[in-house]
Design a protein around this motif. Structure first.
Motif, PDB file in Angstrom:
ATOM      1  N   GLY A   1     -11.005   3.007  -9.818  1.00 45.68           N
ATOM      2  CA  GLY A   1     -12.037   2.616 -10.449  1.00 45.68           C
ATOM      3  C   GLY A   1     -13.254   2.113  -9.883  1.00 45.68           C
ATOM      4  O   GLY A   1     -13.481   2.258  -9.037  1.00 45.68           O
ATOM      5  N   THR A   2     -13.933   1.550 -10.680  1.00 42.39           N
ATOM      6  CA  THR A   2     -15.137   0.284 -10.297  1.00 42.39           C
ATOM      7  C   THR A   2     -14.142  -0.256  -9.633  1.00 42.39           C
ATOM      8  O   THR A   2     -15.076  -1.432  -8.496  1.00 42.39           O
ATOM      9  CB  THR A   2     -15.694  -0.262 -11.581  1.00 42.39           C
ATOM     10  OG1 THR A   2     -14.747  -0.798 -12.711  1.00 42.39           O
ATOM     11  CG2 THR A   2     -16.175   0.880 -12.340  1.00 42.39           C
ATOM     12  N   PHE A   3     -13.442  -1.302 -10.025  1.00 45.48           N
ATOM     13  CA  PHE A   3     -13.208  -2.219  -8.612  1.00 45.48           C
ATOM     14  C   PHE A   3     -11.341  -2.235  -8.748  1.00 45.48           C
ATOM     15  O   PHE A   3     -10.858  -1.708  -8.906  1.00 45.48           O
ATOM     16  CB  PHE A   3     -13.043  -3.933  -9.706  1.00 45.48           C
ATOM     17  CG  PHE A   3     -12.487  -4.803  -8.974  1.00 45.48           C
ATOM     18  CD1 PHE A   3     -13.967  -5.030  -7.767  1.00 45.48           C
ATOM     19  CD2 PHE A   3     -11.219  -5.919  -9.118  1.00 45.48           C
ATOM     20  CE1 PHE A   3     -13.101  -6.374  -7.054  1.00 45.48           C
ATOM     21  CE2 PHE A   3     -11.009  -6.485  -8.347  1.00 45.48           C
ATOM     22  CZ  PHE A   3     -12.056  -7.138  -6.747  1.00 45.48           C
ATOM     23  N   GLU A   4     -11.338  -1.782  -7.342  1.00 40.64           N
ATOM     24  CA  GLU A   4      -9.854  -1.591  -6.792  1.00 40.64           C
ATOM     25  C   GLU A   4      -9.243  -2.845  -6.240  1.00 40.64           C
ATOM     26  O   GLU A   4      -9.620  -3.456  -5.572  1.00 40.64           O
ATOM     27  CB  GLU A   4     -10.143  -0.511  -5.524  1.00 40.64           C
ATOM     28  CG  GLU A   4     -11.131   0.796  -6.171  1.00 40.64           C
ATOM     29  CD  GLU A   4     -10.391   1.569  -5.407  1.00 40.64           C
ATOM     30  OE1 GLU A   4     -10.163   1.318  -4.169  1.00 40.64           O
ATOM     31  OE2 GLU A   4     -11.343   2.988  -5.783  1.00 40.64           O
ATOM     32  N   TYR A   5      -7.749  -2.538  -6.038  1.00 46.58           N
ATOM     33  CA  TYR A   5      -7.411  -3.481  -6.035  1.00 46.58           C
ATOM     34  C   TYR A   5      -5.901  -3.085  -6.133  1.00 46.58           C
ATOM     35  O   TYR A   5      -5.173  -2.575  -6.876  1.00 46.58           O
ATOM     36  CB  TYR A   5      -7.215  -5.197  -6.313  1.00 46.58           C
ATOM     37  CG  TYR A   5      -6.523  -4.772  -7.756  1.00 46.58           C
ATOM     38  CD1 TYR A   5      -5.444  -5.709  -8.110  1.00 46.58           C
ATOM     39  CD2 TYR A   5      -7.416  -5.330  -9.493  1.00 46.58           C
ATOM     40  CE1 TYR A   5      -4.531  -5.733  -9.772  1.00 46.58           C
ATOM     41  CE2 TYR A   5      -6.679  -4.635 -10.254  1.00 46.58           C
ATOM     42  CZ  TYR A   5      -5.973  -5.202 -10.754  1.00 46.58           C
ATOM     43  OH  TYR A   5      -5.072  -5.290 -11.566  1.00 46.58           O
ATOM     44  N   GLU A   6      -5.100  -3.480  -4.724  1.00 47.57           N
ATOM     45  CA  GLU A   6      -3.490  -3.314  -5.657  1.00 47.57           C
ATOM     46  C   GLU A   6      -2.650  -4.739  -5.356  1.00 47.57           C
ATOM     47  O   GLU A   6      -2.859  -5.715  -4.922  1.00 47.57           O
ATOM     48  CB  GLU A   6      -2.770  -2.869  -3.996  1.00 47.57           C
ATOM     49  CG  GLU A   6      -3.725  -0.756  -3.867  1.00 47.57           C
ATOM     50  CD  GLU A   6      -2.971  -0.444  -2.123  1.00 47.57           C
ATOM     51  OE1 GLU A   6      -2.909   0.390  -2.320  1.00 47.57           O
ATOM     52  OE2 GLU A   6      -3.811  -1.422  -1.565  1.00 47.57           O
ATOM     53  N   ALA A   7      -1.566  -5.369  -5.611  1.00 42.04           N
ATOM     54  CA  ALA A   7      -0.944  -6.001  -5.912  1.00 42.04           C
ATOM     55  C   ALA A   7       0.603  -5.723  -5.723  1.00 42.04           C
ATOM     56  O   ALA A   7       0.976  -5.100  -6.621  1.00 42.04           O
ATOM     57  CB  ALA A   7      -1.063  -6.472  -6.942  1.00 42.04           C
TER      58      ALA A   7
ATOM     59  N   ALA B   1       1.078  -1.045   0.155  1.00 43.63           N
ATOM     60  CA  ALA B   1      -0.376  -0.126  -0.062  1.00 43.63           C
ATOM     61  C   ALA B   1       0.974   1.398   0.109  1.00 43.63           C
ATOM     62  O   ALA B   1       0.441   2.244   0.239  1.00 43.63           O
ATOM     63  CB  ALA B   1      -0.519  -0.372   1.327  1.00 43.63           C
ATOM     64  N   ARG B   2       2.196   1.147   0.025  1.00 46.22           N
ATOM     65  CA  ARG B   2       3.028   2.585  -0.168  1.00 46.22           C
ATOM     66  C   ARG B   2       3.171   2.819  -1.090  1.00 46.22           C
ATOM     67  O   ARG B   2       3.983   1.191  -1.682  1.00 46.22           O
ATOM     68  CB  ARG B   2       3.859   1.696   0.925  1.00 46.22           C
ATOM     69  CG  ARG B   2       3.936   1.994   2.982  1.00 46.22           C
ATOM     70  CD  ARG B   2       4.609   1.311   3.966  1.00 46.22           C
ATOM     71  NE  ARG B   2       5.877   2.084   3.494  1.00 46.22           N
ATOM     72  CZ  ARG B   2       7.113   1.662   4.283  1.00 46.22           C
ATOM     73  NH1 ARG B   2       7.262   0.533   4.555  1.00 46.22           N
ATOM     74  NH2 ARG B   2       8.165   2.105   4.315  1.00 46.22           N
ATOM     75  N   PRO B   3       3.895   3.472  -1.675  1.00 45.11           N
ATOM     76  CA  PRO B   3       4.586   4.252  -3.012  1.00 45.11           C
ATOM     77  C   PRO B   3       5.993   3.479  -2.907  1.00 45.11           C
ATOM     78  O   PRO B   3       6.644   3.369  -1.471  1.00 45.11           O
ATOM     79  CB  PRO B   3       4.890   5.958  -3.100  1.00 45.11           C
ATOM     80  CG  PRO B   3       3.430   6.113  -1.643  1.00 45.11           C
ATOM     81  CD  PRO B   3       3.179   4.806  -0.792  1.00 45.11           C
ATOM     82  N   ARG B   4       6.043   3.196  -3.741  1.00 46.77           N
ATOM     83  CA  ARG B   4       7.180   2.087  -4.532  1.00 46.77           C
ATOM     84  C   ARG B   4       8.532   3.082  -4.166  1.00 46.77           C
ATOM     85  O   ARG B   4       9.482   2.788  -3.299  1.00 46.77           O
ATOM     86  CB  ARG B   4       7.354   1.725  -5.592  1.00 46.77           C
ATOM     87  CG  ARG B   4       8.796   0.937  -5.806  1.00 46.77           C
ATOM     88  CD  ARG B   4       9.201   0.106  -6.629  1.00 46.77           C
ATOM     89  NE  ARG B   4      10.466  -0.731  -7.030  1.00 46.77           N
ATOM     90  CZ  ARG B   4      10.167  -1.736  -8.022  1.00 46.77           C
ATOM     91  NH1 ARG B   4       9.712  -1.692  -8.529  1.00 46.77           N
ATOM     92  NH2 ARG B   4      11.261  -1.604  -7.584  1.00 46.77           N
TER      93      ARG B   4
END
Length: 614
Positions: A262-268, A227-230
């Protein structure tokens, strides 16, 4: 149940002795391993409550580290899932892992070389690392959701352990180490020192999502790295996180960050390892990504998020719009999961493609370690044929270095319309195959395909950039040689008919060859037939079918073939001719690395024929 004294499994005893007497330089990792185990136990408890309805208090899941300077003890305690007595015996008294022999060998080699303990985590036996710093270890545990007492386990690492009831044990697990005396010359520090504990936790476990407490203080930041900026995360932080989730204590080859809004949010946050795990091709190997929903751990090894041919990719996916109690069955059907999967695959393949130009050395390492697995995707994902082929490399007759298909196409001879390849068990076998002769003589480049999967994918991938893939061992070959060279002297028709009659049970046709220049004969599969190697693979899998007859091709310019024609013209009823036909077929089979049906008979025929020549 009364106290029992039990013996460790043989492999566990060897591992214990290796730990007790180790000369490893980095003994600090024992705490990393204990905290990692505790974190897993907390994840499992929260998961059991979410998915199985287990009645448990998860309001303050945490890990405690407690030291006693006078008693020289260190305790790591969690309020996670805990273990039953049977699970303690199974998980700690034995090593129920594949690759145990390989692990012991590598650990011994590392010890003799005064290496580090990176292999410990990789093989999932981190608990045993406690014996590097302790002369006695006590474990007390109680399984969540069970009535009655807990279990107490204790060992001095001498080959046996005791196990007893622990009536007052709380839910969770505590591991107490009775520490050895400090010996900094042996890199054995005082692990009751507060500063040392803080240093180890900060270095190895800062990203753990549960608080790690010592007294009133929390030692870790608990920040979700993905969740943190690179720009705010150091490479070392990424590497430590990778090691935590992968149990591979080498640095990853490449780090991939993704964020969808947007309509579906995720982080990887994904990692491509720098080396293949020992179980990459084992059916029971761990594979898949960790799934979180709104920072809450939901599932380990989620196979639905990444295809099997990319099973080596490790990492975390954190979705914002999934249910907290989502099951594996629902995952398989969920359209959001399928969308994430497609995007992850696209990103991984594009990252590898970028490496080809930006860092060829990294790419070469990747393909050497994982290329064989990646090619499986050519069988399972037809929609991704193009991006997979674009990142693939193959051995080639052009030189010692592998080539891409794009590179091959650039070098194709004028008028060449097909990409030529030959499959086999090894490079030397392929290079020395009779099928190669005309292609080598005329300067045509041929791909050398030696992985078992190559036998299969070449039949399902029709072309690359409009150029058809063509096996030089199947169908007829016409490399447009001069007409004079293509026309042998004399009529070979009667000989071809004779050989077809005598070898009818083995071959479907006998014909003259345009692919041979130095060998007398070779065997060719018909254009639509499966190859002998593929036929053998199917038989090994229990899929027994009728044996496919092949075509025997003769080199009309070879002295043996022209001599055989002359002998047949002199007397077609010569009793030696059928034996010669059988020898000719057998040598063609051996030349391509095939197996004779009756090696003893072939040897006898050959010996008898040789005897008549001396």
């Amino acid at each position: 149940m009364t106290m029992e004294t039990l013996e460790f499994q043989a492999e566990a005893r060897q591992l214990l002795q290796l730990m007790v007497h180790s000369i490893y330089s980095n003994k600090d990792i024992f705490l990393r391993e204990l905290i990692s185990n505790a974190s897993d136990a907390l994840d499992k408890l929260r998961l059991a409550k979410l998915q199985d309805g287990l009645e448990a208090d998860t309001s303050d899941l945490h890990i405690e580290v407690e030291t006693d300077t006078e008693a020289r003890t260190l305790t790591v305690r969690d309020n996670g899932i805990g273990m039953t007595r049977e699970e303690v015996v199974e998980l700690i008294g034995t090593i129920a892992k594949s690759g145990t022999a390989e692990l012991l060998t590598k650990l011994k080699e590392a010890a003799e070389a005064k290496g580090d303990t990176e292999l410990i985590g990789q093989f999932g036996v981190g608990f045993y690392s406690t014996f590097m710093v302790a002369d006695k270890v006590t474990l007390v545990t109680r399984k969540a959701g069970t009535e009655g007492h807990g279990t107490r386990w204790e060992s001095a690492g001498e080959g046996t352990y005791t196990i007893d009831d622990a009536p007052d044990a709380p839910v969770g697990t505590s591991v107490t180490l009775h520490l050895r005396p400090k010996d900094e010359d042996d890199a054995l520090y005082d692990y009751t020192d507060d500063w040392k504990i803080r240093e180890i936790v900060k270095r190895y476990s800062d990203f753990i999502s549960f608080p790690i407490r010592k007294g009133e203080d929390t030692l870790n930041s608990m920040k979700a790295l993905w969740a943190r900026p690179r720009s705010e995360v150091t490479d070392e932080e990424y590497h430590q996180f990778y090691r935590h989730i992968s149990h591979d204590w080498t640095d990853p080859l490449e780090i991939i960050n993704m964020k969808a809004e947007g309509t579906f949010e995720y982080e990887a946050l994904l990692f491509i390892p720098s080396r293949a795990p020992h179980d990459l091709f084992q059916r029971d190997a761990r594979r898949g990504l960790q799934l979180y929903v709104k920072r809450v751990f939901i599932m380990d090894d989620s196979k639905e998020l990444i295809p099997d041919y990319l099973r080596f990719v490790k990492g975390v996916v954190d979705a914002a719009d999934l249910s907290l109690n989502i099951s594996r069955e629902i995952l398989q059907q969920d359209r959001h999961i399928q969308m994430i999967r497609r995007r992850l695959v696209k990103k991984v393949l594009s990252t590898i493609k970028d490496l080809m130009s930006s860092n060829p050395e990294k790419y070469a390492t990747f393909w050497r370690e994982f290329g064989r697995a990646v090619k499986e995707g050519l069988l399972s994902e037809p929609d991704n044929h193009k991006p997979i082929l674009e990142i693939a490399s193959f051995a080639t007759t052009h030189g010692a270095e592998p080539t891409t298909l794009a590179g091959y196409v650039e070098r194709m001879k004028e008028g060449q319309e097909e990409i030529y390849f030959l499959t086999g068990e090894s490079r030397s076998q392929v290079e020395n195959s009779p099928h190669m002769e005309a292609f080598s003589e005329q300067g045509y480049e041929v791909l050398i395909l030696t992985d078992p999967v190559d036998e299969i994918w070449v039949d399902v991938v029709p072309e690359f950039e409009g150029k058809k893939l063509r096996s030089i061992a199947r169908g007829s070959v016409d490399l447009k040689k001069d007409e004079e060279e293509k026309q042998p002297e004399g009529d070979f028709g009667p000989l071809l008919g004779f050989l077809k009659e005598k070898l009818d049970e083995r071959v479907k046709e006998v014909r003259l060859s345009h692919r041979l220049t130095t060998s007398a004969a070779c065997l060719v599969s018909d254009a639509d037939d499966i190859t002998p190697a593929l036929e053998k693979m199917y038989r090994a899998m229990g899929q027994e079918g009728p044996r496919v007859k092949r075509i025997l091709e003769l080199n009309p310019n070879h002295p043996l073939v022209s001599g055989l024609r002359a002998a047949h013209e002199r007397g077609a009823d010569d009793p030696a001719l059928p034996d010669t036909a059988e020898l000719l077929y057998g040598t063609a089979l051996l030349a391509e690395g095939g197996d004779l049906d009756d090696p003893a008979r072939f040897a006898k025929l050959l010996a008898d024929r040789l005897a008549r020549t001396v």
